[in-house]
Design a protein around this motif. Structure first.
Motif, PDB file in Angstrom:
ATOM      1  N   TYR A  25      17.421 -58.814  13.668  1.00  0.00           N
ATOM      2  CA  TYR A  25      17.435 -59.358  14.712  1.00  0.00           C
ATOM      3  C   TYR A  25      18.023 -59.144  16.026  1.00  0.00           C
ATOM      4  O   TYR A  25      19.056 -60.142  15.940  1.00  0.00           O
ATOM      5  N   THR A  26      17.824 -58.780  17.886  1.00  0.00           N
ATOM      6  CA  THR A  26      19.122 -58.709  17.918  1.00  0.00           C
ATOM      7  C   THR A  26      19.075 -60.060  18.717  1.00  0.00           C
ATOM      8  O   THR A  26      19.535 -59.900  19.626  1.00  0.00           O
ATOM      9  N   GLY A  27      18.007 -61.051  18.587  1.00  0.00           N
ATOM     10  CA  GLY A  27      18.082 -61.918  19.288  1.00  0.00           C
ATOM     11  C   GLY A  27      16.901 -62.113  20.844  1.00  0.00           C
ATOM     12  O   GLY A  27      16.107 -62.770  21.083  1.00  0.00           O
ATOM     13  N   LYS A  28      16.590 -60.694  20.631  1.00  0.00           N
ATOM     14  CA  LYS A  28      15.399 -60.229  21.668  1.00  0.00           C
ATOM     15  C   LYS A  28      13.753 -61.315  20.582  1.00  0.00           C
ATOM     16  O   LYS A  28      12.793 -61.374  21.723  1.00  0.00           O
ATOM     17  N   GLU A  29      13.717 -60.568  19.682  1.00  0.00           N
ATOM     18  CA  GLU A  29      12.373 -61.220  18.539  1.00  0.00           C
ATOM     19  C   GLU A  29      12.692 -62.091  18.047  1.00  0.00           C
ATOM     20  O   GLU A  29      13.653 -62.514  17.150  1.00  0.00           O
ATOM     21  N   ALA A  30      11.777 -63.807  17.679  1.00  0.00           N
ATOM     22  CA  ALA A  30      11.680 -64.528  17.244  1.00  0.00           C
ATOM     23  C   ALA A  30      11.151 -64.328  16.177  1.00  0.00           C
ATOM     24  O   ALA A  30      11.702 -65.252  15.496  1.00  0.00           O
ATOM     25  N   HIS A  31      10.439 -63.496  15.871  1.00  0.00           N
ATOM     26  CA  HIS A  31       9.517 -63.567  14.549  1.00  0.00           C
ATOM     27  C   HIS A  31       8.912 -65.043  14.398  1.00  0.00           C
ATOM     28  O   HIS A  31       8.959 -64.959  12.607  1.00  0.00           O
ATOM     29  N   PHE A  32       8.363 -65.259  14.978  1.00  0.00           N
ATOM     30  CA  PHE A  32       7.796 -66.589  15.704  1.00  0.00           C
ATOM     31  C   PHE A  32       6.228 -66.573  14.453  1.00  0.00           C
ATOM     32  O   PHE A  32       5.326 -66.666  13.927  1.00  0.00           O
ATOM     33  N   PHE A  33       5.204 -65.444  15.641  1.00  0.00           N
ATOM     34  CA  PHE A  33       3.775 -65.662  15.586  1.00  0.00           C
ATOM     35  C   PHE A  33       3.090 -64.939  13.945  1.00  0.00           C
ATOM     36  O   PHE A  33       2.324 -64.303  13.484  1.00  0.00           O
ATOM     37  N   ASP A  34       4.237 -63.867  13.771  1.00  0.00           N
ATOM     38  CA  ASP A  34       3.982 -62.733  12.299  1.00  0.00           C
ATOM     39  C   ASP A  34       4.380 -63.710  11.208  1.00  0.00           C
ATOM     40  O   ASP A  34       4.620 -62.908   9.861  1.00  0.00           O
ATOM     41  N   GLU A  35       5.270 -64.721  11.102  1.00  0.00           N
ATOM     42  CA  GLU A  35       5.055 -64.975   9.963  1.00  0.00           C
ATOM     43  C   GLU A  35       5.347 -66.518   9.693  1.00  0.00           C
ATOM     44  O   GLU A  35       5.503 -67.618  10.491  1.00  0.00           O
ATOM     45  N   ASP A  36       4.715 -66.897   8.595  1.00  0.00           N
ATOM     46  CA  ASP A  36       3.551 -68.025   7.795  1.00  0.00           C
ATOM     47  C   ASP A  36       4.293 -69.520   8.125  1.00  0.00           C
ATOM     48  O   ASP A  36       4.446 -70.791   8.852  1.00  0.00           O
ATOM     49  N   GLU A  37       5.934 -68.994   7.667  1.00  0.00           N
ATOM     50  CA  GLU A  37       7.253 -69.758   6.849  1.00  0.00           C
ATOM     51  C   GLU A  37       7.161 -70.147   8.768  1.00  0.00           C
ATOM     52  O   GLU A  37       7.303 -71.295   9.433  1.00  0.00           O
ATOM     53  N   MET A  38       6.518 -69.759   9.970  1.00  0.00           N
ATOM     54  CA  MET A  38       7.615 -70.192  10.971  1.00  0.00           C
ATOM     55  C   MET A  38       6.461 -70.609  11.545  1.00  0.00           C
ATOM     56  O   MET A  38       6.598 -71.577  12.377  1.00  0.00           O
ATOM     57  N   MET A  39       5.199 -69.440  11.337  1.00  0.00           N
ATOM     58  CA  MET A  39       3.559 -70.692  12.130  1.00  0.00           C
ATOM     59  C   MET A  39       3.785 -71.764  11.690  1.00  0.00           C
ATOM     60  O   MET A  39       3.416 -73.006  12.474  1.00  0.00           O
ATOM     61  N   ALA A  40       4.216 -72.228  10.409  1.00  0.00           N
ATOM     62  CA  ALA A  40       3.989 -73.622   9.887  1.00  0.00           C
ATOM     63  C   ALA A  40       4.787 -74.307  10.595  1.00  0.00           C
ATOM     64  O   ALA A  40       4.753 -76.007  10.607  1.00  0.00           O
ATOM     65  N   LYS A  41       5.695 -73.766  11.168  1.00  0.00           N
ATOM     66  CA  LYS A  41       7.198 -75.240  11.832  1.00  0.00           C
ATOM     67  C   LYS A  41       6.204 -75.756  13.515  1.00  0.00           C
ATOM     68  O   LYS A  41       7.001 -76.632  13.925  1.00  0.00           O
ATOM     69  N   LYS A  42       5.471 -75.249  14.045  1.00  0.00           N
ATOM     70  CA  LYS A  42       4.769 -75.094  14.758  1.00  0.00           C
ATOM     71  C   LYS A  42       5.444 -74.748  16.290  1.00  0.00           C
ATOM     72  O   LYS A  42       6.236 -74.119  16.410  1.00  0.00           O
ATOM     73  N   MET A  62      11.445 -65.098  26.838  1.00  0.00           N
ATOM     74  CA  MET A  62      10.575 -64.024  26.846  1.00  0.00           C
ATOM     75  C   MET A  62      10.626 -64.048  25.710  1.00  0.00           C
ATOM     76  O   MET A  62      11.583 -63.747  24.318  1.00  0.00           O
ATOM     77  N   ASP A  63       9.599 -63.355  24.842  1.00  0.00           N
ATOM     78  CA  ASP A  63       9.816 -62.678  22.920  1.00  0.00           C
ATOM     79  C   ASP A  63       9.319 -61.546  22.710  1.00  0.00           C
ATOM     80  O   ASP A  63       8.308 -61.304  23.409  1.00  0.00           O
ATOM     81  N   ALA A  64       9.921 -60.815  22.595  1.00  0.00           N
ATOM     82  CA  ALA A  64       9.593 -59.988  22.270  1.00  0.00           C
ATOM     83  C   ALA A  64       9.897 -59.368  21.064  1.00  0.00           C
ATOM     84  O   ALA A  64      10.251 -57.548  20.786  1.00  0.00           O
ATOM     85  N   THR A  65       9.173 -59.643  20.410  1.00  0.00           N
ATOM     86  CA  THR A  65       8.379 -59.209  18.928  1.00  0.00           C
ATOM     87  C   THR A  65       7.276 -57.912  19.321  1.00  0.00           C
ATOM     88  O   THR A  65       6.277 -58.185  19.126  1.00  0.00           O
ATOM     89  N   PRO A  66       7.594 -56.364  18.986  1.00  0.00           N
ATOM     90  CA  PRO A  66       6.651 -55.620  18.800  1.00  0.00           C
ATOM     91  C   PRO A  66       5.672 -55.913  17.748  1.00  0.00           C
ATOM     92  O   PRO A  66       4.375 -55.660  18.173  1.00  0.00           O
ATOM     93  N   LYS A  67       5.770 -57.006  15.743  1.00  0.00           N
ATOM     94  CA  LYS A  67       5.359 -56.470  15.616  1.00  0.00           C
ATOM     95  C   LYS A  67       4.122 -57.563  15.786  1.00  0.00           C
ATOM     96  O   LYS A  67       2.320 -57.950  14.907  1.00  0.00           O
ATOM     97  N   TYR A  68       3.849 -58.569  16.818  1.00  0.00           N
ATOM     98  CA  TYR A  68       2.530 -59.174  17.362  1.00  0.00           C
ATOM     99  C   TYR A  68       1.319 -58.466  17.538  1.00  0.00           C
ATOM    100  O   TYR A  68       0.724 -59.710  18.140  1.00  0.00           O
ATOM    101  N   MET A  69       1.614 -57.385  17.992  1.00  0.00           N
ATOM    102  CA  MET A  69       0.189 -56.842  18.274  1.00  0.00           C
ATOM    103  C   MET A  69      -0.320 -57.190  17.715  1.00  0.00           C
ATOM    104  O   MET A  69      -1.830 -57.387  17.554  1.00  0.00           O
ATOM    105  N   LEU A  70      -0.236 -57.084  16.195  1.00  0.00           N
ATOM    106  CA  LEU A  70      -0.967 -57.434  14.815  1.00  0.00           C
ATOM    107  C   LEU A  70      -1.411 -58.813  14.779  1.00  0.00           C
ATOM    108  O   LEU A  70      -1.874 -59.558  13.892  1.00  0.00           O
ATOM    109  N   TYR A  71      -0.755 -59.338  15.562  1.00  0.00           N
ATOM    110  CA  TYR A  71      -1.267 -61.798  15.745  1.00  0.00           C
ATOM    111  C   TYR A  71      -2.021 -61.457  16.147  1.00  0.00           C
ATOM    112  O   TYR A  71      -1.209 -62.910  16.824  1.00  0.00           O
TER     113      TYR A  71
END
Length: 191
Positions: A25-42, A62-71
């Motif tokens: 990822y380029t740094g624009k996408e945190a991929h936090f809300f779409d990954e269970d491992e990340m979500m567990a970290k609060k 700003m977090d521009a992760t397109p996949k968040y639309m699904l979450y």
């Protein structure tokens, strides 16, 4: 999302997440809300992804992760736990679905050209011929059309399905829906 993220991150009052080690990822996408491992970290972990941002000048994280639309449920849950679910701002830039699918397909091709493609990039490969990349027509026939016929929720181009969920969880005034085509037609007016 990349063009908008680049525009916003060049402003001194906006700041995006730092790039995560070991991911493309380029740094624009945190991929936090779409990954269970990340979500567990609060939320404290999510906030740490922005600790490089200037406290003096940054007004918008700003977090521009397109996949968040699904979450939408994940986003609501985390911000609710933090007590800020009613103040978060959400922006969707919707692209005409066929060009969105072609853009995603091209992204999969780039990933499959790497020496060690990520597992998710195999979506563009032929399930009957290990490793062979499908052309766009075959990819559409095997991957996209079945999900459209079934109105499968994993199809990100079914915008109405996803937006309905977001509008149930967040106040309409918190959500801005924009057209990618409007952005491409006249970037200055759009911005």
């Amino acid at each position: 999302t990349t063009a908008l993220a680049n525009y916003f991150c060049h402003r001194r009052d906006f700041c995006g997440p730092k790039a995560r080690p070991g991911v493309s990822y380029t740094g624009k996408e945190a991929h936090f809300f779409d990954e269970d491992e990340m979500m567990a970290k609060k939320l404290s972990h999510y906030e740490s992804l922005f600790d490089h941002c200037s406290k003096n000048t940054t007004r918008v994280y700003m977090d521009a992760t397109p996949k968040y639309m699904l979450y939408p449920e994940n986003v609501r849950k985390i911000y609710e736990e933090h007590g800020t679910a009613d103040t978060v701002k959400i922006m969707f830039t919707l692209r005409e679905p066929v060009s969105r699918d072609l853009s995603w397909y091209n992204h999969l091709l780039r990933e499959n050209n790497k020496a060690r493609p990520p597992e998710w990039a195999k979506e563009a490969t032929d399930p009957n011929n290990s490793g062979k990349v499908l052309n766009f027509a075959n990819y559409t026939e095997l991957r996209i059309l079945p999900s459209m016929r079934e109105e499968h929720p994993s199809n990100r181009g079914l915008y109405a399905h996803w937006l309905r969920k977001w509008f149930k969880l967040f106040n309409r005034s918190q959500i801005f829906v924009a057209s990618y085509d409007d952005f491409r037609r006249n970037e200055t007016d759009f911005l």
